[in-house]
Design an enzyme around this catalytic site. Sequence first.
Site, PDB file in Angstrom:
ATOM      1  N   THR A 150       0.852  -1.186   0.000  1.00 12.43           N
ATOM      2  CA  THR A 150       0.000   0.000   0.000  1.00 12.43           C
ATOM      3  C   THR A 150       0.887   1.235   0.000  1.00 12.43           C
ATOM      4  O   THR A 150       1.997   1.208   0.526  1.00 12.43           O
ATOM      5  CB  THR A 150      -0.927   0.033   1.242  1.00 12.43           C
ATOM      6  N   ASP A 208      -3.348   4.729  -2.861  1.00  8.64           N
ATOM      7  CA  ASP A 208      -3.524   3.962  -4.085  1.00  8.64           C
ATOM      8  C   ASP A 208      -4.746   3.056  -3.932  1.00  8.64           C
ATOM      9  O   ASP A 208      -5.423   3.073  -2.901  1.00  8.64           O
ATOM     10  CB  ASP A 208      -2.263   3.144  -4.385  1.00  8.64           C
ATOM     11  N   ARG A 267      -4.796  -0.497  -4.952  1.00  2.91           N
ATOM     12  CA  ARG A 267      -4.499  -1.919  -5.153  1.00  2.91           C
ATOM     13  C   ARG A 267      -4.510  -2.647  -3.822  1.00  2.91           C
ATOM     14  O   ARG A 267      -3.865  -2.205  -2.859  1.00  2.91           O
ATOM     15  CB  ARG A 267      -3.156  -2.101  -5.844  1.00  2.91           C
ATOM     16  N   LYS A 304      -9.258   2.959   0.216  1.00  4.86           N
ATOM     17  CA  LYS A 304      -8.459   2.945   1.439  1.00  4.86           C
ATOM     18  C   LYS A 304      -8.609   4.208   2.273  1.00  4.86           C
ATOM     19  O   LYS A 304      -7.929   4.357   3.281  1.00  4.86           O
ATOM     20  CB  LYS A 304      -6.979   2.747   1.077  1.00  4.86           C
ATOM     21  N   GLY A 314      -1.862  -1.844   5.506  1.00 10.12           N
ATOM     22  CA  GLY A 314      -1.703  -3.082   6.252  1.00 10.12           C
ATOM     23  C   GLY A 314      -2.769  -4.082   5.863  1.00 10.12           C
ATOM     24  O   GLY A 314      -3.135  -4.219   4.694  1.00 10.12           O
ATOM     25  N   SER A 353       4.128   0.064   2.091  1.00  5.77           N
ATOM     26  CA  SER A 353       5.324  -0.491   1.460  1.00  5.77           C
ATOM     27  C   SER A 353       5.949   0.468   0.454  1.00  5.77           C
ATOM     28  O   SER A 353       7.128   0.353   0.141  1.00  5.77           O
ATOM     29  CB  SER A 353       4.981  -1.811   0.765  1.00  5.77           C
ATOM     30  N   ASP A 406       6.877   0.404  -6.186  1.00  4.98           N
ATOM     31  CA  ASP A 406       6.520  -0.702  -5.310  1.00  4.98           C
ATOM     32  C   ASP A 406       5.524  -1.597  -6.039  1.00  4.98           C
ATOM     33  O   ASP A 406       4.496  -1.122  -6.534  1.00  4.98           O
ATOM     34  CB  ASP A 406       5.907  -0.180  -4.006  1.00  4.98           C
ATOM     35  N   SER A 409       1.848  -1.730  -4.620  1.00  2.96           N
ATOM     36  CA  SER A 409       0.979  -0.574  -4.812  1.00  2.96           C
ATOM     37  C   SER A 409       0.655  -0.442  -6.297  1.00  2.96           C
ATOM     38  O   SER A 409       1.480  -0.748  -7.154  1.00  2.96           O
ATOM     39  CB  SER A 409       1.654   0.705  -4.315  1.00  2.96           C
TER      40      SER A 409
END
Length: 273
Positions: free
Chosen positions: A40, A56, A58, A72, A86, A168, A205, A208
């Site tokens: 994330t 994001d 995903r 989110k 998380g 992340s 990342d 994400s």
Amino acid sequence: MLKLASEPQRGFSFENCQRNASLERVLPGFRIPRAHKTGTTIAGLVFRDGVILGADTRATNDSVVMDKNCEKIHFIAPKLSCCGAGVAADAEMTTRMAASNMELHSLSTGREPRVTTVTRLLRQTLFRYRGHVGASLLVGGVDFSGPQLYSVHPHGSYSRLPFTALGSGQDAALAVLEDRFQPNMTLEAAQELLVEAITAGILGDLGSGGSVDACVITGTGAKLLRTLSSPTKPTERPSQYYFAPGTTAVQSQTVKPLTLELLEETVQAMEVE
């Protein structure tokens, strides 16, 4: 009269954690389930008139993309929102309980909830479970003391910052924020900076991805902006591929019959009127 040995406890229960750890020490071949790395990128910053949060879209399960349009950014109060990173279920339910408690708090006191009140409720809830609730949260809002932004970590620690990022992809997002953030930014400049920070996290990342969502919180209320930007657009195939049957040869074929044992057979007649 019979009585219960122990009254059922409310909320989350982690009574088997110590049992599983003891079984892992005693039994050589036993391995308890390990936590997976979650992907994330969430970020937020304070600008001249309020706070802007971004994330994001995903949602992943280990290396599998489970949802490409996950929301989110969670509602807490009319002038309070929260981004979660998380475990998706932990972040969703933790923010829902906080929103419910803040609604009861507003009804009982007749006042809008403060940002510090929500932050204290969230960090006390997370600290109570010693990190077993895997939710990293960004709390942003506006109250009588002005715009505020807090980051709350899974073990209950927190900090108040003018800008921050979690998840992340936080390293790439923080690099953009630290380079270009300025106090008293306008809404347009803050929104552009937030989109670039989340985009940097998405491109840097694998956990994400998707599009960029944002939530602008001012003294008049909050406005959720879905799909503010789409950094990664799906590529189109230049042509179609057609393969005739038999193009790939079968090298070998093995048939293994399964030995089945009939344990029970039941015949039930169907009622016909």
